[in-house]
Design a protein around this motif. Structure first.
Motif, PDB file in Angstrom:
ATOM      1  N   GLY A 267      52.466 -88.821 -14.016  1.00  0.00           N
ATOM      2  CA  GLY A 267      53.359 -88.273 -14.504  1.00  0.00           C
ATOM      3  C   GLY A 267      54.631 -88.600 -15.092  1.00  0.00           C
ATOM      4  O   GLY A 267      55.378 -90.034 -15.501  1.00  0.00           O
ATOM      5  N   ALA A 268      55.650 -87.371 -15.234  1.00  0.00           N
ATOM      6  CA  ALA A 268      56.741 -87.972 -15.972  1.00  0.00           C
ATOM      7  C   ALA A 268      57.634 -86.739 -15.793  1.00  0.00           C
ATOM      8  O   ALA A 268      57.401 -86.320 -15.452  1.00  0.00           O
ATOM      9  CB  ALA A 268      57.278 -88.353 -17.655  1.00  0.00           C
ATOM     10  N   ARG A 269      58.455 -87.482 -16.096  1.00  0.00           N
ATOM     11  CA  ARG A 269      60.494 -86.524 -15.928  1.00  0.00           C
ATOM     12  C   ARG A 269      61.023 -86.039 -17.162  1.00  0.00           C
ATOM     13  O   ARG A 269      61.403 -87.309 -17.512  1.00  0.00           O
ATOM     14  CB  ARG A 269      61.087 -86.524 -14.823  1.00  0.00           C
ATOM     15  N   LEU A 270      61.748 -85.012 -17.902  1.00  0.00           N
ATOM     16  CA  LEU A 270      62.036 -84.798 -18.646  1.00  0.00           C
ATOM     17  C   LEU A 270      63.867 -84.297 -18.132  1.00  0.00           C
ATOM     18  O   LEU A 270      63.105 -82.990 -17.638  1.00  0.00           O
ATOM     19  CB  LEU A 270      61.976 -84.741 -19.820  1.00  0.00           C
ATOM     20  N   LEU A 271      64.660 -84.028 -19.134  1.00  0.00           N
ATOM     21  CA  LEU A 271      65.474 -83.350 -19.223  1.00  0.00           C
ATOM     22  C   LEU A 271      65.912 -82.723 -20.461  1.00  0.00           C
ATOM     23  O   LEU A 271      65.729 -84.048 -21.560  1.00  0.00           O
ATOM     24  CB  LEU A 271      66.889 -84.014 -18.426  1.00  0.00           C
ATOM     25  N   ILE A 272      65.533 -81.648 -20.531  1.00  0.00           N
ATOM     26  CA  ILE A 272      65.408 -80.665 -22.005  1.00  0.00           C
ATOM     27  C   ILE A 272      67.294 -79.569 -22.337  1.00  0.00           C
ATOM     28  O   ILE A 272      67.146 -79.194 -21.821  1.00  0.00           O
ATOM     29  CB  ILE A 272      64.554 -79.944 -22.328  1.00  0.00           C
ATOM     30  N   VAL A 273      67.692 -80.030 -23.536  1.00  0.00           N
ATOM     31  CA  VAL A 273      68.490 -79.628 -23.493  1.00  0.00           C
ATOM     32  C   VAL A 273      68.476 -78.332 -24.654  1.00  0.00           C
ATOM     33  O   VAL A 273      67.400 -79.120 -25.972  1.00  0.00           O
ATOM     34  CB  VAL A 273      69.567 -79.872 -23.991  1.00  0.00           C
ATOM     35  N   GLN A 274      68.219 -77.296 -24.699  1.00  0.00           N
ATOM     36  CA  GLN A 274      68.275 -76.316 -25.771  1.00  0.00           C
ATOM     37  C   GLN A 274      69.643 -75.825 -26.960  1.00  0.00           C
ATOM     38  O   GLN A 274      70.332 -75.923 -25.411  1.00  0.00           O
ATOM     39  CB  GLN A 274      67.637 -75.065 -25.167  1.00  0.00           C
ATOM     40  N   THR A 275      69.578 -75.900 -27.904  1.00  0.00           N
ATOM     41  CA  THR A 275      70.516 -75.383 -28.342  1.00  0.00           C
ATOM     42  C   THR A 275      70.393 -74.794 -29.578  1.00  0.00           C
ATOM     43  O   THR A 275      69.776 -75.116 -30.774  1.00  0.00           O
ATOM     44  CB  THR A 275      72.174 -76.169 -28.580  1.00  0.00           C
ATOM     45  N   PRO A 276      71.257 -73.533 -30.125  1.00  0.00           N
ATOM     46  CA  PRO A 276      71.756 -72.199 -29.447  1.00  0.00           C
ATOM     47  C   PRO A 276      70.282 -71.693 -27.730  1.00  0.00           C
ATOM     48  O   PRO A 276      69.480 -72.167 -28.393  1.00  0.00           O
ATOM     49  CB  PRO A 276      72.474 -71.271 -29.997  1.00  0.00           C
ATOM     50  N   ALA A 277      71.390 -72.073 -27.570  1.00  0.00           N
ATOM     51  CA  ALA A 277      70.731 -71.220 -25.607  1.00  0.00           C
ATOM     52  C   ALA A 277      69.738 -69.897 -26.054  1.00  0.00           C
ATOM     53  O   ALA A 277      70.552 -69.160 -26.682  1.00  0.00           O
ATOM     54  CB  ALA A 277      71.310 -71.175 -24.484  1.00  0.00           C
ATOM     55  N   GLU A 278      68.780 -69.920 -25.115  1.00  0.00           N
ATOM     56  CA  GLU A 278      67.772 -68.762 -24.671  1.00  0.00           C
ATOM     57  C   GLU A 278      67.962 -68.246 -23.696  1.00  0.00           C
ATOM     58  O   GLU A 278      67.725 -69.491 -22.782  1.00  0.00           O
ATOM     59  CB  GLU A 278      66.174 -69.331 -25.853  1.00  0.00           C
ATOM     60  N   GLU A 279      68.099 -67.378 -23.603  1.00  0.00           N
ATOM     61  CA  GLU A 279      67.724 -66.456 -22.183  1.00  0.00           C
ATOM     62  C   GLU A 279      66.804 -66.721 -21.647  1.00  0.00           C
ATOM     63  O   GLU A 279      65.698 -66.178 -22.487  1.00  0.00           O
ATOM     64  CB  GLU A 279      67.968 -64.461 -22.219  1.00  0.00           C
ATOM     65  N   LEU A 280      65.997 -67.517 -20.929  1.00  0.00           N
ATOM     66  CA  LEU A 280      64.254 -67.516 -20.236  1.00  0.00           C
ATOM     67  C   LEU A 280      64.014 -67.045 -18.827  1.00  0.00           C
ATOM     68  O   LEU A 280      62.959 -67.438 -18.877  1.00  0.00           O
ATOM     69  CB  LEU A 280      64.432 -68.931 -19.498  1.00  0.00           C
ATOM     70  N   ASP A 281      64.290 -66.013 -18.640  1.00  0.00           N
ATOM     71  CA  ASP A 281      64.223 -65.335 -17.465  1.00  0.00           C
ATOM     72  C   ASP A 281      63.092 -65.062 -17.885  1.00  0.00           C
ATOM     73  O   ASP A 281      62.216 -65.423 -17.273  1.00  0.00           O
ATOM     74  CB  ASP A 281      65.097 -64.662 -17.257  1.00  0.00           C
ATOM     75  N   GLU A 282      62.326 -63.922 -18.295  1.00  0.00           N
ATOM     76  CA  GLU A 282      61.234 -63.240 -18.896  1.00  0.00           C
ATOM     77  C   GLU A 282      60.082 -64.332 -18.790  1.00  0.00           C
ATOM     78  O   GLU A 282      59.084 -64.053 -18.577  1.00  0.00           O
ATOM     79  CB  GLU A 282      61.695 -62.064 -19.329  1.00  0.00           C
ATOM     80  N   ALA A 283      60.272 -65.062 -20.022  1.00  0.00           N
ATOM     81  CA  ALA A 283      59.427 -65.914 -20.555  1.00  0.00           C
ATOM     82  C   ALA A 283      58.953 -67.371 -18.976  1.00  0.00           C
ATOM     83  O   ALA A 283      57.689 -67.059 -18.775  1.00  0.00           O
ATOM     84  CB  ALA A 283      60.144 -67.120 -21.062  1.00  0.00           C
ATOM     85  N   LEU A 284      60.040 -67.522 -18.169  1.00  0.00           N
ATOM     86  CA  LEU A 284      59.467 -68.382 -17.228  1.00  0.00           C
ATOM     87  C   LEU A 284      59.239 -67.114 -16.010  1.00  0.00           C
ATOM     88  O   LEU A 284      58.142 -68.110 -15.591  1.00  0.00           O
ATOM     89  CB  LEU A 284      61.132 -68.931 -16.744  1.00  0.00           C
TER      90      LEU A 284
END
Length: 185
Positions: free
Chosen positions: A105-122
Protein backbone atom coordinates in the motif's frame (compact mmCIF):
# COMPACT_ATOMS: atom_id res chain seq x y z
CA UNK A 1 -18.66 27.88 -3.34
CA UNK A 2 -18.76 29.72 0.00
CA UNK A 3 -15.35 30.80 1.20
CA UNK A 4 -14.37 32.10 4.59
CA UNK A 5 -11.66 34.66 5.21
CA UNK A 6 -8.15 33.29 5.42
CA UNK A 7 -7.14 32.51 8.95
CA UNK A 8 -4.99 30.04 10.86
CA UNK A 9 -6.79 26.74 11.36
CA UNK A 10 -5.94 23.71 13.50
CA UNK A 11 -6.91 20.40 11.89
CA UNK A 12 -6.94 17.28 14.09
CA UNK A 13 -5.19 14.17 12.79
CA UNK A 14 -8.13 11.82 13.47
CA UNK A 15 -10.50 12.94 10.72
CA UNK A 16 -12.67 10.25 9.17
CA UNK A 17 -11.99 9.45 5.53
CA UNK A 18 -14.10 8.44 2.55
CA UNK A 19 -13.61 4.90 1.23
CA UNK A 20 -13.60 4.70 -2.55
CA UNK A 21 -15.19 1.81 -4.46
CA UNK A 22 -11.69 0.41 -5.16
CA UNK A 23 -10.55 0.55 -1.53
CA UNK A 24 -8.57 3.79 -1.23
CA UNK A 25 -9.37 6.09 1.69
CA UNK A 26 -9.46 9.84 0.99
CA UNK A 27 -9.48 12.30 3.89
CA UNK A 28 -10.02 15.99 3.27
CA UNK A 29 -7.44 17.38 5.69
CA UNK A 30 -7.91 21.02 4.71
CA UNK A 31 -11.18 21.93 2.98
CA UNK A 32 -11.28 24.66 0.35
CA UNK A 33 -13.52 26.79 2.55
CA UNK A 34 -10.85 26.95 5.27
CA UNK A 35 -8.36 28.63 2.90
CA UNK A 36 -10.82 30.89 1.12
CA UNK A 37 -10.34 28.71 -1.97
CA UNK A 38 -6.56 29.05 -2.11
CA UNK A 39 -5.89 25.33 -1.66
CA UNK A 40 -7.20 22.08 -0.28
CA UNK A 41 -5.21 19.21 1.13
CA UNK A 42 -6.05 15.50 0.97
CA UNK A 43 -4.55 12.49 2.70
CA UNK A 44 -4.90 9.37 0.54
CA UNK A 45 -4.25 5.77 1.60
CA UNK A 46 -3.85 3.80 -1.61
CA UNK A 47 -5.12 0.24 -1.69
CA UNK A 48 -3.53 -2.41 -3.88
CA UNK A 49 -6.47 -2.25 -6.34
CA UNK A 50 -5.59 -2.43 -10.01
CA UNK A 51 -8.93 -1.13 -11.30
CA UNK A 52 -8.54 2.43 -9.98
CA UNK A 53 -9.47 4.86 -12.79
CA UNK A 54 -7.18 7.62 -13.98
CA UNK A 55 -8.52 11.18 -13.82
CA UNK A 56 -7.90 14.72 -14.98
CA UNK A 57 -8.32 17.93 -12.97
CA UNK A 58 -9.33 20.69 -15.36
CA UNK A 59 -9.42 23.57 -12.85
CA UNK A 60 -6.63 22.89 -10.34
CA UNK A 61 -3.00 21.83 -10.18
CA UNK A 62 -1.87 19.09 -7.79
CA UNK A 63 1.28 18.47 -5.81
CA UNK A 64 1.57 14.85 -4.65
CA UNK A 65 3.92 14.11 -1.74
CA UNK A 66 4.64 10.46 -0.94
CA UNK A 67 4.34 9.70 2.78
CA UNK A 68 4.97 5.97 2.30
CA UNK A 69 5.39 3.79 -0.72
CA UNK A 70 6.27 2.46 -3.08
CA UNK A 71 3.89 4.20 -5.42
CA UNK A 72 3.83 4.56 -9.19
CA UNK A 73 2.32 7.75 -10.57
CA UNK A 74 1.51 7.95 -14.25
CA UNK A 75 1.15 11.50 -15.56
CA UNK A 76 -0.02 11.64 -19.16
CA UNK A 77 2.23 9.08 -20.87
CA UNK A 78 5.05 9.40 -18.32
CA UNK A 79 5.34 6.64 -15.69
CA UNK A 80 7.17 7.51 -12.46
CA UNK A 81 7.76 4.16 -10.74
CA UNK A 82 9.02 3.19 -7.29
CA UNK A 83 8.43 6.54 -5.58
CA UNK A 84 9.16 6.37 -1.85
CA UNK A 85 8.90 8.63 1.20
CA UNK A 86 9.76 12.22 0.33
CA UNK A 87 9.15 12.03 -3.42
CA UNK A 88 7.05 14.93 -4.71
CA UNK A 89 5.36 15.19 -8.10
CA UNK A 90 3.75 18.37 -9.47
CA UNK A 91 0.88 17.71 -11.88
CA UNK A 92 -0.52 20.68 -13.83
CA UNK A 93 -4.23 20.83 -14.52
CA UNK A 94 -5.27 19.17 -17.75
CA UNK A 95 -2.96 16.14 -17.49
CA UNK A 96 -4.26 12.67 -16.72
CA UNK A 97 -2.92 11.00 -13.61
CA UNK A 98 -3.19 7.57 -12.05
CA UNK A 99 -1.70 5.86 -9.03
CA UNK A 100 -0.72 2.29 -8.19
CA UNK A 101 1.15 0.54 -5.42
CA UNK A 102 2.27 -2.95 -4.44
CA UNK A 103 1.07 -5.18 -1.61
CA UNK A 104 2.43 -2.76 1.01
CA UNK A 105 0.00 0.00 0.00
CA UNK A 106 1.01 3.66 0.01
CA UNK A 107 0.09 6.99 1.59
CA UNK A 108 0.00 10.31 -0.21
CA UNK A 109 -0.51 13.93 0.75
CA UNK A 110 -2.13 15.81 -2.14
CA UNK A 111 -2.37 19.59 -2.28
CA UNK A 112 -4.68 21.13 -4.88
CA UNK A 113 -4.64 24.77 -5.93
CA UNK A 114 -6.83 26.64 -6.48
CA UNK A 115 -9.10 24.58 -4.30
CA UNK A 116 -12.32 22.90 -5.35
CA UNK A 117 -15.14 22.12 -2.94
CA UNK A 118 -15.11 18.33 -2.77
CA UNK A 119 -18.02 17.56 -0.42
CA UNK A 120 -20.43 16.49 -3.18
CA UNK A 121 -17.78 14.53 -5.10
CA UNK A 122 -16.57 12.68 -1.97
CA UNK A 123 -20.16 11.85 -0.98
CA UNK A 124 -20.88 10.46 -4.46
CA UNK A 125 -17.60 8.52 -4.41
CA UNK A 126 -18.49 6.92 -1.07
CA UNK A 127 -21.84 5.69 -2.40
CA UNK A 128 -20.83 4.59 -5.91
CA UNK A 129 -21.40 0.92 -6.64
CA UNK A 130 -19.67 0.77 -10.03
CA UNK A 131 -16.85 -1.48 -8.89
CA UNK A 132 -16.70 -5.05 -10.10
CA UNK A 133 -15.43 -6.64 -6.85
CA UNK A 134 -13.69 -9.37 -8.84
CA UNK A 135 -11.16 -6.78 -10.03
CA UNK A 136 -12.84 -5.98 -13.33
CA UNK A 137 -13.00 -2.45 -14.72
CA UNK A 138 -14.60 0.33 -12.72
CA UNK A 139 -17.87 1.57 -14.22
CA UNK A 140 -18.80 4.87 -12.51
CA UNK A 141 -22.40 5.83 -11.84
CA UNK A 142 -24.00 8.84 -13.53
CA UNK A 143 -24.21 10.51 -10.09
CA UNK A 144 -20.44 10.14 -9.56
CA UNK A 145 -19.64 11.42 -13.06
CA UNK A 146 -21.90 14.44 -12.49
CA UNK A 147 -20.47 15.22 -9.02
CA UNK A 148 -16.87 14.91 -10.20
CA UNK A 149 -17.62 16.96 -13.33
CA UNK A 150 -19.05 19.74 -11.15
CA UNK A 151 -15.67 19.76 -9.35
CA UNK A 152 -13.75 19.93 -12.63
CA UNK A 153 -12.69 16.26 -12.53
CA UNK A 154 -12.92 13.89 -15.47
CA UNK A 155 -12.58 10.13 -14.99
CA UNK A 156 -10.58 8.17 -17.54
CA UNK A 157 -10.77 4.43 -17.68
CA UNK A 158 -9.76 1.58 -19.93
CA UNK A 159 -12.89 -0.31 -20.97
CA UNK A 160 -12.80 -4.09 -21.29
CA UNK A 161 -11.01 -5.20 -24.42
CA UNK A 162 -13.10 -6.82 -27.13
CA UNK A 163 -12.30 -10.37 -28.26
CA UNK A 164 -10.05 -9.02 -31.04
CA UNK A 165 -6.44 -8.06 -30.49
CA UNK A 166 -7.07 -4.46 -31.63
CA UNK A 167 -6.10 -1.88 -29.01
CA UNK A 168 -9.01 -0.18 -27.25
CA UNK A 169 -8.84 3.62 -26.92
CA UNK A 170 -9.22 5.31 -23.55
CA UNK A 171 -12.70 6.58 -22.76
CA UNK A 172 -13.26 9.78 -20.79
CA UNK A 173 -16.29 10.72 -18.73
CA UNK A 174 -17.03 13.87 -16.78
CA UNK A 175 -16.48 17.50 -17.61
CA UNK A 176 -15.03 18.59 -20.91
CA UNK A 177 -11.51 20.04 -21.04
CA UNK A 178 -11.39 23.82 -20.93
CA UNK A 179 -8.06 24.08 -22.75
CA UNK A 180 -5.60 21.92 -24.61
CA UNK A 181 -3.82 19.33 -22.46
CA UNK A 182 -0.21 20.37 -21.70
CA UNK A 183 2.55 17.80 -22.11
CA UNK A 184 4.88 16.87 -19.29
CA UNK A 185 8.56 16.62 -20.33
Amino acid sequence: MTMTARQAVYIPDDLAGTATPWGDVVTEVLAASLSAGALCCLSVRLSTATNRPAYVHHRCDEAVYVLSGPVTITVGERRLAGLELGACVYIPRGLSRSFSTDSAGARLLIVQTPAEELDEALAALAHDTGLDRSGGPFQPSAQLIQALGASGVELIFQPERPATSEPTPLVTQGCQPTREEPRIP
